[in-house]
Design a protein around this motif. Structure first.
Motif, PDB file in Angstrom:
ATOM      1  N   ARG A  12     141.313 -13.717 -18.070  1.00 28.77           N
ATOM      2  CA  ARG A  12     141.666 -12.555 -18.891  1.00 28.77           C
ATOM      3  C   ARG A  12     143.167 -12.543 -19.140  1.00 28.77           C
ATOM      4  O   ARG A  12     143.957 -12.557 -18.189  1.00 28.77           O
ATOM      5  N   ALA A  26     146.569  -6.488 -26.476  1.00 26.72           N
ATOM      6  CA  ALA A  26     145.122  -6.724 -26.393  1.00 26.72           C
ATOM      7  C   ALA A  26     144.801  -7.467 -25.112  1.00 26.72           C
ATOM      8  O   ALA A  26     145.642  -8.204 -24.592  1.00 26.72           O
ATOM      9  N   VAL A  27     143.585  -7.262 -24.631  1.00 26.77           N
ATOM     10  CA  VAL A  27     143.102  -8.058 -23.503  1.00 26.77           C
ATOM     11  C   VAL A  27     141.922  -8.870 -24.017  1.00 26.77           C
ATOM     12  O   VAL A  27     140.984  -8.322 -24.617  1.00 26.77           O
ATOM     13  N   LEU A  35     138.315  -7.603 -25.205  1.00 28.77           N
ATOM     14  CA  LEU A  35     138.027  -6.464 -24.328  1.00 28.77           C
ATOM     15  C   LEU A  35     138.750  -5.217 -24.814  1.00 28.77           C
ATOM     16  O   LEU A  35     138.290  -4.104 -24.586  1.00 28.77           O
ATOM     17  N   SER A  36     139.880  -5.406 -25.477  1.00 27.45           N
ATOM     18  CA  SER A  36     140.571  -4.274 -26.105  1.00 27.45           C
ATOM     19  C   SER A  36     141.552  -4.811 -27.124  1.00 27.45           C
ATOM     20  O   SER A  36     141.989  -5.961 -27.037  1.00 27.45           O
ATOM     21  N   SER A  37     141.872  -3.987 -28.108  1.00 26.95           N
ATOM     22  CA  SER A  37     142.886  -4.370 -29.108  1.00 26.95           C
ATOM     23  C   SER A  37     143.520  -3.094 -29.656  1.00 26.95           C
ATOM     24  O   SER A  37     142.841  -2.271 -30.270  1.00 26.95           O
ATOM     25  N   ALA A  72     145.880  -0.623 -23.983  1.00 24.92           N
ATOM     26  CA  ALA A  72     145.085  -1.868 -24.055  1.00 24.92           C
ATOM     27  C   ALA A  72     144.501  -2.220 -22.690  1.00 24.92           C
ATOM     28  O   ALA A  72     143.333  -2.633 -22.592  1.00 24.92           O
ATOM     29  N   GLU A  75     141.694   0.490 -21.937  1.00 26.14           N
ATOM     30  CA  GLU A  75     140.472   0.329 -22.748  1.00 26.14           C
ATOM     31  C   GLU A  75     139.691  -0.915 -22.351  1.00 26.14           C
ATOM     32  O   GLU A  75     138.476  -0.977 -22.539  1.00 26.14           O
ATOM     33  N   ALA A  76     140.371  -1.904 -21.806  1.00 24.16           N
ATOM     34  CA  ALA A  76     139.690  -3.132 -21.369  1.00 24.16           C
ATOM     35  C   ALA A  76     139.032  -2.926 -20.007  1.00 24.16           C
ATOM     36  O   ALA A  76     138.306  -3.794 -19.525  1.00 24.16           O
ATOM     37  N   ALA A  78     140.680  -2.955 -17.398  1.00 27.19           N
ATOM     38  CA  ALA A  78     141.366  -3.969 -16.585  1.00 27.19           C
ATOM     39  C   ALA A  78     142.435  -3.309 -15.713  1.00 27.19           C
ATOM     40  O   ALA A  78     142.717  -2.125 -15.840  1.00 27.19           O
TER      41      ALA A  78
END
Ligand code: KG4
Ligand code: ZN
Length: 348
Positions: A12, A26-27, A35-37, A72, A75-76, A78
């Motif tokens: 990741r 982003a991830v 996974l997110s942007s 980011a 939302e991922a 992470a």
């Protein structure tokens, strides 16, 4: 090498992008699973100047970088432990803008104890077109059309791009932006011209198609921009500016004719490059790749010549950080890392 040590495990990467007027993070997992942007556009801030003002861009990046990266990561789903590397586009671009992302990426890599990966922003644009592909049918020709670049590459893989040709003056997107300013259309010019051109006749005005010499794979767009200017203001700019008194139809015809000329050149040069290297695949990325007429023209060219066209999905054509994290994945796997001496560079 960190890449090999992690073989088998999903990788990741948190990507960061601040090369021009979008603050993005982003991830992306394994270079392709988004996974997110998050993209914070500065269009509203630069609109009244008709173009990007570097100092305003820099200040806006400073204000936005932390919330954009935090969003980011959140939302991922992470956190520090689940991120394997921090990626940053450190070139080419506006140095005062790039430095904000480079500094943030270095700080995060240091604080979280993660490797740092630096990518070329223009090369990253092509990742958006490759994202859905397991592998490329080679040889492949890649066209990047953005606000700052118009470049054709012989593309062997994400990391092996040989430049075949590029613009000798304005980039295609820059020409769209400048012609929009001439026509008093709102910034950014590309989407404005495209919208207005829908109601226009692309054959109304025969604007020049600069092909340079017969075998050249370089581009020149300043001539067509000047031709539009002269059309609207008279030769040598001596006539009155007719734009304010033009009908909507006349503006639409100019926009459509300008767009058609740019697309003709982009398509012909891409065909020329594809023929030259015997390309099986054509890749298209960058902000101007969002243009429907361009996507369709390249689609027709590829269909006629029996080639596969890979185009970036529209939301990933303009600047974003998915493309940064995605290209960084390939560098990560190849063990190509940056260190704390990384600096932003205006030119690649
Ligand atoms: O790739 P990008 O977001 O930034 C750079 O790396 O430069 O590209 C921005 C450029 C701008 O010049 C914008 O006017 C152009 O892409 N653009 C378009 C369209 N959407 C964005 N040009 C033509 N048609 C569009 N739909
Ligand atoms: Zn770009």
């Amino acid at each position: 090498m960190a890449g090999l040590a992690l073989a088998g495990k999903e990788i990741r990467i948190l990507g960061i992008e601040t090369s021009c007027d979008e603050t993005a993070a982003a991830v992306v997992a394994d270079g392709r699973r988004i996974l997110s942007s998050v993209v914070a556009s500065q269009n509203k801030l630069h609109e009244r100047f008709g173009g990007v003002v570097p100092e305003i861009a820099s200040r806006a990046h400073i204000e936005r970088i932390y919330p954009v990266v935090a969003q980011a990561v959140e939302e991922a789903g992470a956190d520090r432990d689940s991120i394997d590397a921090i990626a940053i586009a450190n070139q080419p671009g506006l140095v005062v803008a790039l430095i904000v992302g480079v500094t943030a990426a270095k700080a995060l890599a240091l604080a979280w104890g993660k490797p740092l990966v630096a990518v070329n922003h223009v090369h990253a644009h092509l990742q958006s077109a490759m994202l859905a592909e397991e592998s490329l049918d080679l040889p492949a020709v890649a066209l990047v059309v953005s606000g700052g670049h118009t470049s054709l590459y012989d593309c062997e893989s994400a990391l092996e791009l040989e430049l075949l040709g590029s613009t000798i003056d304005d980039a295609a997107g820059e020409a769209f932006d400048k012609v929009a300013t001439i026509l008093n259309l709102p910034y950014p010019g590309g989407p404005s011209i495209e919208k207005v051109a829908k109601d226009g006749d692309p054959s109304a005005i025969d604007f020049p198609r600069s092909m340079l010499d017969r075998d050249s794979l370089d581009f020149s767009f300043s001539g067509i921009k000047t031709a539009v200017l002269y059309y609207c203001r008279g030769q040598n700019m001596k006539g009155e500016n007719r734009v304010a008194s033009m009908s909507g139809q006349e503006i639409a015809d100019i926009a459509a004719s300008f767009q058609a000329a740019v697309i003709d050149v982009l398509t012909a040069k891409t065909r020329r490059a594809a023929d030259k290297i015997g390309a099986a695949t054509v890749l298209l990325g960058g902000g101007v790749a969002a243009n429907t007429a361009l996507r369709e023209a390249l689609g027709r060219m590829c269909e006629e010549s029996g080639r596969k066209l890979l185009v970036a999905p529209r939301p990933l054509c303009t600047d974003n950080a998915v493309m940064v994290a995605s290209l960084a994945y390939h560098k990560f796997r190849a063990g190509q890392f940056a260190d704390m001496n990384l600096e932003p560079k205006a030119r690649a």
